[in-house]
Design a protein around this motif. Sequence first.
Motif, mmCIF file in Angstrom:
data_model
loop_
_atom_site.group_PDB
_atom_site.id
_atom_site.type_symbol
_atom_site.label_atom_id
_atom_site.label_comp_id
_atom_site.label_asym_id
_atom_site.label_seq_id
_atom_site.Cartn_x
_atom_site.Cartn_y
_atom_site.Cartn_z
ATOM 1 N N GLU A 240 0.829 -1.195 0.000
ATOM 2 C CA GLU A 240 0.000 0.000 0.000
ATOM 3 C C GLU A 240 0.870 1.254 0.000
ATOM 4 O OE1 GLU A 240 -2.963 0.057 3.046
ATOM 5 O OE2 GLU A 240 -3.331 2.187 2.776
ATOM 6 N N TYR B 221 1.855 4.359 -3.144
ATOM 7 C CA TYR B 221 1.853 5.819 -3.069
ATOM 8 C C TYR B 221 3.180 6.426 -3.531
ATOM 9 C CZ TYR B 221 -2.520 5.701 -0.507
ATOM 10 O OH TYR B 221 -3.820 5.520 -0.168
ATOM 11 N N ASP C 174 1.212 13.157 3.625
ATOM 12 C CA ASP C 174 -0.095 13.368 3.012
ATOM 13 C C ASP C 174 -0.977 12.130 3.099
ATOM 14 O OD1 ASP C 174 0.794 15.764 2.348
ATOM 15 O OD2 ASP C 174 0.700 15.532 0.163
ATOM 16 N N CYS C 175 -0.337 10.979 3.027
ATOM 17 C CA CYS C 175 -1.122 9.768 2.799
ATOM 18 C C CYS C 175 -1.384 8.945 4.045
ATOM 19 C CB CYS C 175 -0.450 8.883 1.766
ATOM 20 S SG CYS C 175 -0.234 9.729 0.221
ATOM 21 N N PHE C 176 -0.728 9.239 5.131
ATOM 22 C CA PHE C 176 -0.945 8.407 6.302
ATOM 23 C C PHE C 176 -1.255 9.254 7.521
ATOM 24 C CE2 PHE C 176 1.255 5.707 3.396
ATOM 25 C CZ PHE C 176 0.523 4.543 3.508
ATOM 26 N N HIS C 177 -1.937 8.598 8.433
ATOM 27 C CA HIS C 177 -2.329 9.280 9.652
ATOM 28 C C HIS C 177 -1.066 9.704 10.405
ATOM 29 C CE1 HIS C 177 -4.424 9.839 13.519
ATOM 30 N NE2 HIS C 177 -5.454 10.133 12.720
ATOM 31 N N PRO C 178 -1.104 10.872 11.039
ATOM 32 C CA PRO C 178 0.105 11.382 11.699
ATOM 33 C C PRO C 178 0.618 10.489 12.836
ATOM 34 C CG PRO C 178 -1.670 13.003 11.762
ATOM 35 C CD PRO C 178 -2.180 11.855 11.015
ATOM 36 N N ASP D 150 7.812 19.766 -4.614
ATOM 37 C CA ASP D 150 6.457 19.753 -5.160
ATOM 38 C C ASP D 150 6.436 19.258 -6.596
ATOM 39 O OD1 ASP D 150 5.288 20.513 -2.892
ATOM 40 O OD2 ASP D 150 5.006 22.622 -3.425
ATOM 41 N N TYR E 246 4.089 16.162 -7.628
ATOM 42 C CA TYR E 246 2.863 16.348 -8.399
ATOM 43 C C TYR E 246 3.106 16.384 -9.901
ATOM 44 C CZ TYR E 246 1.436 17.575 -3.732
ATOM 45 O OH TYR E 246 1.201 17.533 -2.399
ATOM 46 N N LEU F 260 -8.487 13.250 7.912
ATOM 47 C CA LEU F 260 -7.376 12.778 8.732
ATOM 48 C C LEU F 260 -7.824 11.534 9.490
ATOM 49 C CD1 LEU F 260 -4.558 13.682 9.233
ATOM 50 C CD2 LEU F 260 -5.326 14.882 11.270
ATOM 51 N N LEU G 58 -8.059 8.594 7.208
ATOM 52 C CA LEU G 58 -6.759 7.999 6.854
ATOM 53 C C LEU G 58 -6.462 6.804 7.733
ATOM 54 C CD1 LEU G 58 -4.260 10.910 6.261
ATOM 55 C CD2 LEU G 58 -5.209 9.338 4.619
ATOM 56 N N GLN H 78 -7.441 4.898 0.748
ATOM 57 C CA GLN H 78 -6.987 5.410 -0.540
ATOM 58 C C GLN H 78 -7.855 6.583 -1.011
ATOM 59 O OE1 GLN H 78 -7.534 3.000 -3.932
ATOM 60 N NE2 GLN H 78 -5.434 3.237 -4.621
ATOM 61 N N VAL I 211 -6.999 9.725 0.885
ATOM 62 C CA VAL I 211 -5.824 10.447 0.393
ATOM 63 C C VAL I 211 -6.204 11.326 -0.790
ATOM 64 C CG1 VAL I 211 -3.603 10.167 -0.745
ATOM 65 C CG2 VAL I 211 -4.191 8.721 1.186
ATOM 66 N N ARG J 108 -8.200 14.271 0.452
ATOM 67 C CA ARG J 108 -7.364 15.258 1.108
ATOM 68 C C ARG J 108 -6.651 16.117 0.081
ATOM 69 N NH1 ARG J 108 -4.536 15.084 6.307
ATOM 70 N NH2 ARG J 108 -2.460 14.857 5.433
ATOM 71 N N GLN J 109 -6.148 15.466 -0.948
ATOM 72 C CA GLN J 109 -5.438 16.237 -1.974
ATOM 73 C C GLN J 109 -6.382 17.206 -2.675
ATOM 74 O OE1 GLN J 109 -3.433 13.231 -4.136
ATOM 75 N NE2 GLN J 109 -1.589 13.535 -2.908
ATOM 76 N N ARG K 130 -1.287 24.068 -1.626
ATOM 77 C CA ARG K 130 -0.955 22.664 -1.502
ATOM 78 C C ARG K 130 -1.026 22.183 -0.051
ATOM 79 N NH1 ARG K 130 -1.378 20.333 -5.606
ATOM 80 N NH2 ARG K 130 -0.117 20.618 -7.464
ATOM 81 N N LEU L 199 -1.604 20.987 3.602
ATOM 82 C CA LEU L 199 -2.609 20.196 4.286
ATOM 83 C C LEU L 199 -2.811 20.694 5.705
ATOM 84 C CD1 LEU L 199 -1.533 16.711 3.072
ATOM 85 C CD2 LEU L 199 -3.703 17.782 2.636
ATOM 86 N N HIS L 200 -2.124 21.783 6.031
ATOM 87 C CA HIS L 200 -2.213 22.262 7.407
ATOM 88 C C HIS L 200 -3.435 23.131 7.570
ATOM 89 C CE1 HIS L 200 1.768 20.700 7.699
ATOM 90 N NE2 HIS L 200 2.095 21.398 6.631
#
Lengths: 154, 1153
Positions: free
Chosen positions: A35, A39, A99-103, A146, A150, B1122, B1125, B1134, B1137, B1140-1141, B1149, B1151-1152
């Motif tokens: 997974e 990403y 961006d993709c996972f929980h903190p 960036d 992207y 969040l 996620l 998925q 994500v 979120r984007q 850009r 995410l904060h």
Amino acid sequence: MTLGLINANPVVHAKKERVARTEEPHDDDAIDPLEIYEYVRDIRDPEHPYSLEQLSVLSEESITVDEKLGRILITFTPTIQHCSMATVIGLCLREKLKDCFHPHFKVDIKVAPGSHADEESVNKQLNDKERVAAALEIPNLRQLVDECLYSSEL
Amino acid sequence: MADPTQWVKHVELYVNSSSTAAQQEASVDAIANLLKNDLLTLEALVREMEMYLTTTDSIIRSRGILLLAELLTQLRSKRLNDASIESLIGFFTERLADWKALRGAIVGCLSLLRRKSHVGVVTDDKVKAVVQSYLQNLQVQSLGQHDRKLCFQLMECLLDRYPAAVRDLGDNLIYGICEAIDGERDPQCLMLSFRIVEILAGLFPGPSGPLADFAGDLFGILGCYFPIHFTHPKEEDVDVKREELSRALMLTYASTPLFAPFSIPLLLEKLSSSLPLTKVESFKYLSYCTSKYGVDRMAEHFETLWSSVKDATYVSPQTNLSTEVGFMSEMGFQDSDIMKQAFVLLQELVQQSNGSFISLILDDEDIKIFMNSLNQYEDFDNIPIDIRQRLHAVGRIISVCVNTSIASCNKVFESFFPLLMTYLGLSVAEPHENSCLAEDYNPPGRLNFGALYLCVEVLSACRYLVGSDELTPIPDFANQTWCVMLHNVSKSLATVFVSLLRSNVAENSQNAYICYGVKGLQNLAMFPGSLLAVSKSTYDSILLKLMSVVTSDINKTFLWTLAMNALVEIGSFLDKCPDSERLSSYESIVVEKIFSLISSDDLTMPVSLKLQAAFEIGATGINFMLRVVEGLDEAISATLSAVYAHGNRKSVEPTIKLLEYYSNKVLPWFHKSGGSEEIPLNFALSIWDKIENNRSFNLDSLENELLDATMMAMKQAVGSCSEGSQEKIINKALGVLLSSNCLEWMKSISGNTQSEVEGLQQIHKLDSFAIRDEWITSLIASIVIALCPQTYIQNGKFILQFFITTLLNGHVPSAQALGSLVNKLPLKITGTPLSKNLCLDEAVDMIFHSCIWTSYNGSTYERGSSEIDLSSLRLCSLSPESDKIHATIGLAWIGKGLLMRGHEKVKDITMTLLNCMISDGDRGSLPNSKHPSLVCNDEDLHHQLMKSAADAFHIIMSDSESCLNKRYHATIRPLYKQRFSNTVMPILSTLMLKYDSPSIRSMLCRAIAYVVSDTPLTAILSEAKKLIPLLLDCLSMMVEDITNKEIIYSVLLVISGILVDKNGQDAVAENAHSIVNQLIELTTYPHMMVIRETAVQCLVAVSELPHTRIYPLRTQVLRAMLKALDDPKWVVRQEAVRCRQAWASIASRSLHF
């Protein structure tokens, strides 16, 4: 910039075929290396219009997850020993995972042992919260990261 | 004659460069109409226009000439006299020199030259003058695209229509054309110029004609277009496709053999290109040119051609391992496009060359060495992948040679077949030498796989050769070399193939051998018997072997499937090319065996496999299927007897499987292949016979599955019968019904319509049906469900009454049958009205008049009144609540039936249902509404009643598999769902506003959700603004109850449909805030993953709404994402994500937040 490319002629590997996830519901749907790999595989290399996967910087095997402890460890292999882009790649990985996972996941990013001349300092830079934050404050670096994340050039 | 002032203004309008295109067009039409109706002569027009045609102002002149030309184009089918044509063409010809006013001149020439002969044509002299002027004056390449196109059209027209006139011009013409097309780049013009060259080549076919001198120059111009490649693939004006252009160029190349000295070397050279497209194109052009140029031209290139084909296929083959796993197994290579085209070329060459090319192949050193080296790779697993590819390529090359012509087939057999047989341990010389191979022969060690593979490929190519229809008259195959050779070895070959199947080694390492063993047997069995290549005894032994695999090797899935497929192939081959001897073998060995398999209750082979085998074999031919069905019928009849009479539990499951197979496979097959309806008719009747003959059923009531399967089969059978047969079945069924206990049971009620209370108690007193009665009722219901609208039902009133009674016992199929009845009954009975016949109005009256729906205050329902008093349609309050629930379900199905045919009474039913749902509020006003014995669980029951009334909307709106669909001949008015939703939704939404009670509101929500989720999206989009708040209410209402998850999901799908639509987005923008809130709540919905997933996807869609609306919601959504996620499911993470984007990018850009 008149400087030449650091690695002017990298070896490009084929992309692996994407495995379609089975749709059928199963109980265990924990986060697995694949997974994470999905990403990060398409992050573009800072120098070339190829993905990290194509340049074999990353592979599924180089990622480990421990869901209980909430840890992710990514080991990547720079294309050449003196690659000054190693830190940029590391930064990209860190940004992408943020961006993709929980903190609550703690992400460790390292270069593969023996793959970089300055292994220790790169590792230290990449896993130091303050330094990462500081690095991303630099406009040029931010822009580069960036672009890698992207970019649609691939 | 028209007044000049009238039409001169049109001329002025046209010539005036400031008027619009539409005005100009209109003025052309106006003048053309005058000319067509002879209100204006051409001479008068030209005379009047003189000034415009000859003025020195080139802009006005060009408009004037163009007007004249356009008018002539419109007059193309009007007869003109020769003099005017002559003078007009003379004028235009002269004007070709006037480069400032050129377009009109070209259009004019074109329209005059295109005239059909019966309306006057241009004479050859004048044509010649046109061509000369064209060649002298036109600098085509210096013109704009549109003018160039017109020039080319003119030239094409000249060449096409007046070949005799232009031919005399010879060299000049060719030279002029060369000049005109040189350097052309526009696709449309290119299409025309290729066509011009093609026609030109047809004009001068001779090797000594003028074209011969210019062929080199001409080809020099054409050569640079190969291969056609668009540098800007996505341009707007690609009305010419690359393929079309490429094809046009190919036709041009092949148009004359004079091009051969230039084109073949070019194409051969291009073969060495590294671009795959170029290679494919080159091979394609080469094969086409070969077929057009003829052998003599090509002969000098044979060696180069062969080496390039060999290069593309054998030396560096480009094959992909086929993704189809299984059937072709390890050797399943898929040819690339290059290889496919190369083989096409090869076939063309072999076919054209009369043997000289084939010897090139057969004498090729590489191929020879490869064939001799096959010994090195005995074991399949040890063959490296590149050798496998080569093997495949050689196999393809040889099969192409074999299946092209008999002569080439003979040659291949002579040179390779003995060698292959030697590898397999056989000899082709005399049959008796191989007789030493005993039946249980086992090959020494491993069989040579390469030889096996090639041998099977050769066999299948031979079969193709024999089967191709092009060979007329049918040649005498039996005396051909290859046939004799094959005859000598066929028996031993079969033995070898059989031995491969017998191996008991672990399956997967043997897959390739098994696969080719079966394939070999299949190919041997598919040679026509007249060929004598394969004897009857060999054929029989092949069938026996395959059949024994099917019956005994059921655990070896791979082998079993292959053998099954082979038998099916052999069967369908027999069906195509019947051969009495083979047919009788097949019938006695395969079909009879299958027959005995199904009819026996031997359980060594699972029923499902038996059925699969039976169906697949049966499907190869109608006669086989009839025999198989006979077996099935016997089996069903036997097991049903066992179940009914002896209560044999073991037989239940096989019976269910048999019935399912019958209804899912066999009946649809007959239906599709247009078979007779006797099969379903007999099947249905035989089941009724069974029931009639077994007076007592020894069944547990638990065998519902068996009943379901029987009902299903019954519906299918009845549904595929014609009206006449359906009548037979229903009469038979009625007979059984009348002789059963059901009737007594009915009588006790039907006599009591006057005293309702008593009647209702009677119903209640009766216990649920006896098992047999339940079967009879259900099966009759199934018949009624599947009837055609035209079928005449005897005793209709009785049936209706009967269903109403059973319906109150909670028998759902009865309700469905009632729905089907009202859906299909005729509006009026034609012919003699019998008291027992039924028409729609009567039926509806009967239903509404029956005791359950009469009012509590005793007001009787008035027959004949056009309006129905709503209160009279209330559920009788005296009946117990449980009966009311059943009645509601019944009403739902009846309502559905009425709705689908567009009957207005559906309104009454809807109102009844709605009243039922809101009855909670006015319950207090009903005196004595509670039956004393039911007080304790009354509350609960009442809730259930309301719920079933709400669920009724689901029944009404959704498509049903079990009744009222196309398969069962339902009457379906188009857009009925939309209409229903349009009438009901406003009522429901006003009710929502009116009632506060949570229980009523939740029921209303349920109904709304059901109606909305089955309404077509387009209908919803127009109402989106009003609906969204309602839907959000629904969601928040239903989210509490776990059982509602399916409904929530369908409502969510509707919302997402609105969100992704452009019009929907405009409508929902105001409600963005509440939508987002509700969606965020659903992203944590714990009971169903797809709901969370869809909610997140909807949020992505929301991010497309106008920024001013959604920007304030950004932090809220990001926070929710969040959380998402961390979802336990991968899919949701998925989507989170992505979401979120999407939301992060609406500001920056970051995410904060």
